[in-house]
Structure formats: C-alpha cells, structure tokens
Design a protein around this motif. Structure first.
Motif, PDB file in Angstrom:
ATOM      1  N   ASP A   1       0.642  -1.369  -0.058  1.00 29.81           N
ATOM      2  CA  ASP A   1      -0.025   0.007   0.124  1.00 29.81           C
ATOM      3  C   ASP A   1       0.963   1.215   0.096  1.00 29.81           C
ATOM      4  O   ASP A   1       0.634   2.300  -0.571  1.00 29.81           O
TER       5      ASP A   1
ATOM      6  N   ALA B   1      -4.239   4.242  -6.098  1.00 29.40           N
ATOM      7  CA  ALA B   1      -4.170   3.353  -4.636  1.00 29.40           C
ATOM      8  C   ALA B   1      -5.725   3.859  -4.078  1.00 29.40           C
ATOM      9  O   ALA B   1      -6.220   2.793  -3.338  1.00 29.40           O
TER      10      ALA B   1
ATOM     11  N   VAL C   1      -7.206   1.846  -0.903  1.00 26.93           N
ATOM     12  CA  VAL C   1      -6.092   2.597   0.073  1.00 26.93           C
ATOM     13  C   VAL C   1      -6.786   3.760   0.723  1.00 26.93           C
ATOM     14  O   VAL C   1      -6.933   4.644   0.170  1.00 26.93           O
TER      15      VAL C   1
END
Length: 360
Positions: A211, A222, A227
């Motif tokens: 991540d 992301a 994330v």
C-alpha cells in the motif's frame, strides 16, 4: 541499468572534481591517490562506524521516499530522539539490557511523534512536508539546546554541556571486527542490520508495504484499490520519524554515553544523499553509506599528504548528489526507450504471425 545511475554519478563526480583541481592548480594525482589509498585498520573501523549511523539515517529518509514524501526532518527528529533517550536512559531506572531497550523505545517514540507533526499538517492542512520539516528542524535544534541547559550536569574543567552519563551497565560494548585496529566497531551495528532487514521485509512482503509503494507511485490508483491515502501519509511519516530516532543510538550507547553540545550534527542531511545514491534499496543504501563514510575518513589525510583542504570531499559529495539526480533521469529515459522498442517489437511479432500462417 539498475546500477548505471549511481556508477555514472560517481564517474561524473570524479571528472568534475578533477577539473576543479586542475583549475585550482592542485595536484590531481596526489589527491586521488590519497583518497583512494587503502585505509589503515583503525580508519577502516571508523568507516564502518560512520556508515552504520549513515545507514540508519538513509533508511529513515528512504521510507519517506517510497511514499513520495520528502522527509528533510530526519536531522531534527534524531536530535529530539537522542536527547530524550539519553535523558531517560541516563537515570538508570532499569538494569543494563532493559535500560538500553527502554532508551531505544524512547528514541523511536520521540522521533515518530516529532515527525507526526509534519505528517498531520500535510494530511489536515495540506502543508508541504518539505516546508514543515525544515521548520521543525530549526525548532528541534533550539528546543533541545534549551532543554539541555535545564538538565545539564556540571562538567568540571570543560565547556561541554551534556546530560547525565549512561550507567556503565547500559553502555553497549563494541566488536573487535577489524584485525589490528585499536578502535572497536559499534555494537549497535546489529541494530542497523535489523533495521535494514525490517525495511526490506515490510516494503516487499507485507500488505502495508505494498500500500505504501502503491500510494507513492500513484495516489489515484491507490484510492481506486481501497487504500486510505491520508492514513498512509501520516503513518509513513511517523514510521520514517521513528526510524530517524534510531540514528543517534550507536553514538549514544557505543561512544558518547550522553547527549551534549558535541553530539554529531548533520546526519539527517547526509541520509538524504545516501538514500538517493542507494536508490532506496537496503543493499544499495549500505554501499552508498560505506562510500560516503569512506570519503569522509579518507579526507583527513588530504591536507597533510596532498596539501589540499579536507573540505574538497564536500565538493565531491555535493557533485555526487547533483550527478545522481541527473543520472537517474538519463537512465529512466533510456529504460523507457528500451521498453518502448521491446513492446513495439513484440506487437509487430504478434501482428505478423497470423499473416505468415495464412501465407503458409
């Protein structure tokens, strides 16, 4: 291609420095023979010791780099951490090894909390971590100087201001690693090795590391993969600061045994250059730290043997930093061109195969 950039940077640094020496009418051959001469055993121990500290500093910076964060605040973070670790460990509240462990924990927590200020400012207010960490460096220097005056002990016949020395049981003994050397290698070199292993493992073998790298590469991608970018930014800065807190520990527990006005400065800024030169890779950083330390130690003989100021090494190191940035861009563009040709060749091959089959 992976090692082309740092090698190119070193070559450019040698060429540029040689040109500077020629213009200044200094002995080029004598300078390089002095710098590149085989170090004596005692100097070799000093190179390893300095590289140990540089390595910890560079790893702290590299954690931020992997997240696309420029943590310039390592210098302030390790000052804060070293002061509070020395202050707590100097009390000797716990027996030997436990007191050392307590000092290390205090250092990590202090460095992480100081870095958290910059991380939270970026997340909550959008403040650039470059600006905030530069300001926090200045604040840390002034704050530590103020607090040091408050807790300093009397040191007869000396102008050095320092905290209470660590108990003898909390001093980490060194290793006789280099035969014939009168200087021991820091015992906490083991700490640097463990930090390097942890850095590699977390980045490459854990979800958190993935991540972190994904967010650093592309925040948009992301976010699309779920994330929480703001949390990653804050956590990465805190972890970077926690690692920075360990920078001064080999010096505190293995050499100085207290924090004072003579504690080694400038380690955070060296870490930035070393992380760049080592490409944020644990092994690359180790090699870069050894190179940086080698140049530092070999510069001591320049004035005596070559009649040149030892500050010349600062020129070499500065040129390396500038060169490595340019070299990385050259290599990146070369990689892009190579990849484009490779993809084009593969597409051409795939497009041509059905046609050849039809002809057959």
């Amino acid at each position: 291609m992976a090692i082309a950039a740092p090698l190119l940077a070193v070559v450019v640094a040698v060429v540029v420095t040689s040109l500077i020496l020629i213009v200044a009418k200094d002995p080029v051959g004598q300078v390089w023979s002095t710098i590149l001469s085989a170090p004596k055993p005692r100097v070799l121990s000093a190179i390893i010791n300095a590289a140990t500290v540089y390595y910890l500093s560079a790893v702290a910076v590299a954690i931020g780099f992997k997240m696309n964060l420029f943590n310039i605040g390592v210098d302030g973070q390790y000052r804060i951490a070293a002061f509070f670790a020395a202050l707590v460990a100097g009390q000797g509240w716990l027996p030997g090894p436990l007191n050392i462990l307590l000092g290390l924990i205090v250092a990590v927590v202090a460095g992480g909390l100081w870095a958290a200020i910059a991380g939270l400012l970026k997340v909550w207010r959008g403040v650039s971590e470059v600006i905030s960490t530069i300001m926090l460096n200045a604040i840390a220097t002034a704050l530590v100087a103020f607090l040091l005056r408050k807790v300093a002990i009397e040191s007869g016949g000396s102008n050095v201001v320092q905290t209470k020395p660590l108990p003898e049981s909390s001093q980490v003994p060194g290793f006789n690693l280099i035969p014939g050397s009168s200087r021991e290698v820091y015992g906490l070199i083991i700490l640097a090795i463990l930090v390097g292993i942890a850095y590699w493992f977390v980045l490459n073998k854990t979800r958190f590391g993935f991540d972190l790298r994904a967010t650093g590469a592309s925040e948009t991608a992301a976010v699309a993969s779920g994330v929480k970018v703001k949390r990653m930014v804050a956590l990465s800065m805190i972890i970077s600061g926690g690692a920075a807190g360990l920078v001064g520990m080999p010096l505190l527990f293995g050499q100085d045994y207290s924090y004072g006005s003579t504690f080694q400065p400038g380690l955070g800024f060296a870490g930035i250059a070393i992380a760049l030169l080592g490409r944020n890779h644990p092994i690359g950083i180790a090699l870069a730290a050894l190179l940086w330390s080698f140049l530092d130690q070999q510069s001591n003989a320049l004035q005596i043997q070559a009649g040149v100021s030892d500050k010349l090494v600062l020129v070499i190191q500065g040129v390396i930093v500038l060169s490595v940035v340019i070299a990385y861009e050259i290599v990146r563009r070369a990689n892009v061109r190579i990849e484009q040709r490779r993809v084009a060749a593969r597409l051409a091959a795939e497009a041509g195969s059905p046609l050849e089959g039809a002809r057959a």
